[in-house]
Design an enzyme around this catalytic site. Structure first.
Site, short mmCIF file in Angstrom:
data_model
loop_
_atom_site.label_atom_id
_atom_site.label_comp_id
_atom_site.label_asym_id
_atom_site.label_seq_id
_atom_site.Cartn_x
_atom_site.Cartn_y
_atom_site.Cartn_z
N GLY A 288 0.84 -1.20 0.00
CA GLY A 288 0.00 0.00 0.00
C GLY A 288 0.87 1.24 0.00
O GLY A 288 2.09 1.18 0.17
N GLN A 289 0.21 2.36 -0.21
CA GLN A 289 0.92 3.64 -0.25
C GLN A 289 0.02 4.72 0.31
O GLN A 289 -1.18 4.76 0.03
CB GLN A 289 1.32 3.98 -1.69
CG GLN A 289 2.08 5.29 -1.81
CD GLN A 289 2.60 5.50 -3.22
OE1 GLN A 289 2.51 4.63 -4.07
NE2 GLN A 289 3.16 6.67 -3.48
N GLY A 290 0.59 5.59 1.12
CA GLY A 290 -0.16 6.70 1.70
C GLY A 290 0.69 7.94 1.76
O GLY A 290 1.76 8.03 1.14
N PHE A 292 2.53 9.00 4.06
CA PHE A 292 3.81 8.87 4.74
C PHE A 292 4.81 8.05 3.94
O PHE A 292 6.00 8.08 4.23
CB PHE A 292 3.62 8.20 6.11
CG PHE A 292 2.88 9.05 7.09
CD1 PHE A 292 1.56 8.79 7.39
CD2 PHE A 292 3.50 10.11 7.72
CE1 PHE A 292 0.88 9.57 8.30
CE2 PHE A 292 2.83 10.90 8.63
CZ PHE A 292 1.51 10.63 8.91
N LYS A 294 5.51 4.32 1.17
CA LYS A 294 5.07 3.00 0.71
C LYS A 294 5.33 1.95 1.79
O LYS A 294 6.25 2.07 2.59
CB LYS A 294 5.79 2.61 -0.57
CG LYS A 294 5.34 3.37 -1.81
CD LYS A 294 6.04 2.83 -3.06
CE LYS A 294 5.55 3.57 -4.30
NZ LYS A 294 6.22 3.07 -5.53
N ASP A 408 -5.80 9.99 11.12
CA ASP A 408 -6.19 9.44 9.82
C ASP A 408 -6.88 8.10 10.01
O ASP A 408 -6.49 7.08 9.42
CB ASP A 408 -4.97 9.30 8.92
CG ASP A 408 -5.35 9.13 7.43
OD1 ASP A 408 -6.53 9.42 7.09
OD2 ASP A 408 -4.49 8.74 6.63
#
Length: 604
Positions: A288-290, A292, A294, A408
């Site tokens: 996943g990636q957000g 902050f 990967k 979040d």
């Protein structure tokens, strides 16, 4: 009053999503580089503030100062629109497959101190406009296909400490001033060094110390390191003898009798160890990636499966020591419904966190991204996830000192272990809150649709911003839908999930709210209870929202009926007032001269 909050929220929303020149310039760069859908996925052209994007760093005035896009395999070209980033100090794009020319507009980046375009396929001449970059310290253009002469304007760059132009097709004379720079490299070109120069012609690594001097320096450094290592070993032995009783540490888990989780020293991983575990941070291992960074799936040498989060925008004024202190503080937050931190890794340029691998991935994945053959979350599991997440957040808010605000909370940040137990992740990357200080952040963290209105408009967060996000996550559990879904516009419905559910709840259409993938295998009374808790958590005013400890009790069947009845009374009163005001405004054009309407508008 409700109209006021609606207007405030919409105004805040608009200010957050209307594009500006920084965001447009960066999105144009992403497009010109031909980034794939998985690359820079969080660069949203509809988001006004690019300071939350990966690979981007901003100053306190929300001006972009750093863009670092190294070794990402971009095959495209450089966008001239990047020239609008007047506060940009660092631009690194080395190790890609970028073609075309260096845009003349790069000369507008007057704050630039580092320009690194090494190891691409850039062609054409070096723009003369780069001579405008008076603050430039590092000019790195090695290993490209650049041709022509070095522009005379570059001789005006008095701040240069490193000029790297090796392995191009450059011709002509090397400006004399470049030989005064600490480090330079012109090898692999057809450049003329001039005559009778008492200095190395093609390259200089910052000085030509003789071998004896190098030997002396190495000897001194080696001696100092030996002394430091010996001192460190003695200190380690002494602390081991005198503080051995602290080797085993236990932390009580709130709300459970006789359940203690042991944790010891966090492991400090070597960079090479994590590089091997993740297959050199391969894209095929991305979980996943957000905002902050990967997360990569990995396997350590002993067979332990881990998730490695590679931070992209961590800013730590104190460097490695400050990062380590923060990580150790976070590691004290131990609870069965919080993701446990195994260890970390730091280098001069990297910050990585290592967690256990959650084989059932995230709640969001199980709700909306299932692959063929995988089973959807059943209703009992969704109830368990709701309660487990609430308990984890309650622990962060009420049992940690200083308290921790997640900022979040959403289905994508709630993971599922092998038993489908809810585990709140990413809380360690949230701001640690000291209750004695006002928590006003320099930039809003979170995901649109999950962000509380007061946080979006003021930047001030509290436990109640988490409560709002948790309420939206409950609606995700019930409906299986995203917090914002523009496809609902096709059905003339609300884009925001919260508004969509409120409408159906008022119309008593509870069955229409529930995820169709459940195939009516649910208890409608339990669905109603969960929706009620969600609506209590997402009230416009943070003071009206319950604490997470209250949420836990309500999910366990205590106190919800009384709280819901109180909320309905307030909500009905507000709606009646709103409809009364709406009727007055709808009287017609002539009604603006009505005295009541004049008084109403004056009061507002």
């Amino acid at each position: 009053m409700e109209l006021f909050f609606v207007i405030l929220f919409l105004a805040s929303l608009c200010s957050f999503v209307l594009p500006d020149e920084q965001g447009e310039a960066l999105y144009a760069l992403r497009s010109s580089l031909n980034a794939s859908s998985s690359q820079l996925a969080d660069w949203n052209q509809n988001q006004v503030n690019p300071c939350t994007w990966s690979k981007v760093i901003c100053d306190n005035n929300y001006k972009v100062t750093t863009v670092s896009l190294s070794n990402m395999g971009f095959p495209g070209t450089l966008s001239p629109k990047i020239g609008v980033l007047k506060a940009l100090t660092t631009l690194t794009l080395q190790g890609n497959g970028i073609t075309g020319k260096i845009p003349e507009e790069f000369g507008n980046l007057t704050s630039l101190t580092m320009l690194d375009l090494e190891n691409n396929h850039l062609s054409g001449e070096i723009p003369a406009s780069l001579g405008n970059l008076k603050r430039l310290n590092f000019l790195i253009l090695n290993q490209n296909n650049l041709t022509g002469a070095i522009p005379p304007s570059l001789s005006n760059l008095q701040s240069l400490v490193s000029v790297q132009l090796a392995s191009n097709g450059l011709t002509g004379q090397i400006p004399d001033q470049f030989f005064e720079v600490s480090k330079y490299n012109f090898t692999g070109n057809s450049l003329n060094c001039g005559l009778n120069f008492p200095h190395p012609c093609e390259s200089n690594n910052g000085g030509s110390s003789s071998k004896p001097k190098v030997g002396i320096i190495v000897g001194i450094v080696g001696g100092i390191l030996g002394i430091l290592l010996l001192g460190g070993l003695l200190l380690f032995v002494w602390r081991g003898r005198h503080r051995g009783y602290k080797r085993e540490v236990f932390v009580d888990v709130a709300g459970e009798v006789d359940r203690r989780i042991a944790f010891g020293q966090l492991k400090r991983f070597a960079w090479r160890e994590l590089q091997l575990a993740s297959d050199n941070f391969s894209e095929k291992n991305v979980l996943g990636q957000g905002g902050f960074g990967k997360v990569y799936k990995g396997e350590l040498a002993d067979g332990t499966k881990v998730a490695v989060k590679r931070l992209t925008d961590y800013e730590s004024p104190g460097g490695d020591a400050a990062f380590q202190r923060e990580v150790e503080m976070i590691s004290v937050a131990v609870h069965r419904n919080l993701l446990r931190l195994i260890g970390f890794c730091t280098t001069p340029t990297e910050r990585l966190l290592v967690y256990p691998f959650m084989q059932n991935l995230s709640v969001a994945y199980r709700l909306r991204e299932l692959k063929p053959g995988e089973t959807v979350l059943d209703w009992p599991t969704r109830k368990s996830v709701a309660l487990g997440t609430a308990r984890g957040l309650e622990y962060l808010h009420e049992h940690c000192n200083p308290k921790i605000i997640h900022r979040d909370v959403k289905a994508a940040n709630v993971l599922l272990d092998e038993d489908f137990e809810a585990v709140v992740g990413d809380f360690g990357l949230a701001k640690l809150v000291d209750v004695r200080k006002t928590n006003v952040t320099t930039q809003v963290r979170g995901t649109m649709g999950h962000i509380a209105p007061e946080y979006l408009s003021t930047g001030k967060s509290s436990e109640k911003t988490d409560v709002f996000g948790y309420g939206i996550m409950l609606l995700e559990l019930v409906t299986g839908q995203r917090a914002i879904d523009f496809s609902r516009l096709e059905e003339e419905d609300d884009v925001l999930l919260l508004d969509h559910v409120k409408k159906l709840q008022r119309e008593k259409k509870l069955d229409a709210i529930v995820d169709r993938n459940l195939s009516r295998n649910y208890n409608i009374q339990e669905v109603e209870m969960m929706i009620q808790v969600a609506l209590l958590c997402t009230q416009a005013s943070p003071e009206d929202r319950p604490a997470m400890s209250e949420v836990v009790r309500m999910l366990e069947g205590e106190g919800l009926a009384e709280r819901w009845e109180e909320w309905q009374h307030v909500e009905v009163t507000r709606r009646q007032e709103y409809e009364r005001l709406q009727r007055r405004f709808d009287w017609g054009e002539d009604s603006i001269y009505n005295q009541d309407a004049i008084e109403l508008s004056g009061g507002r």
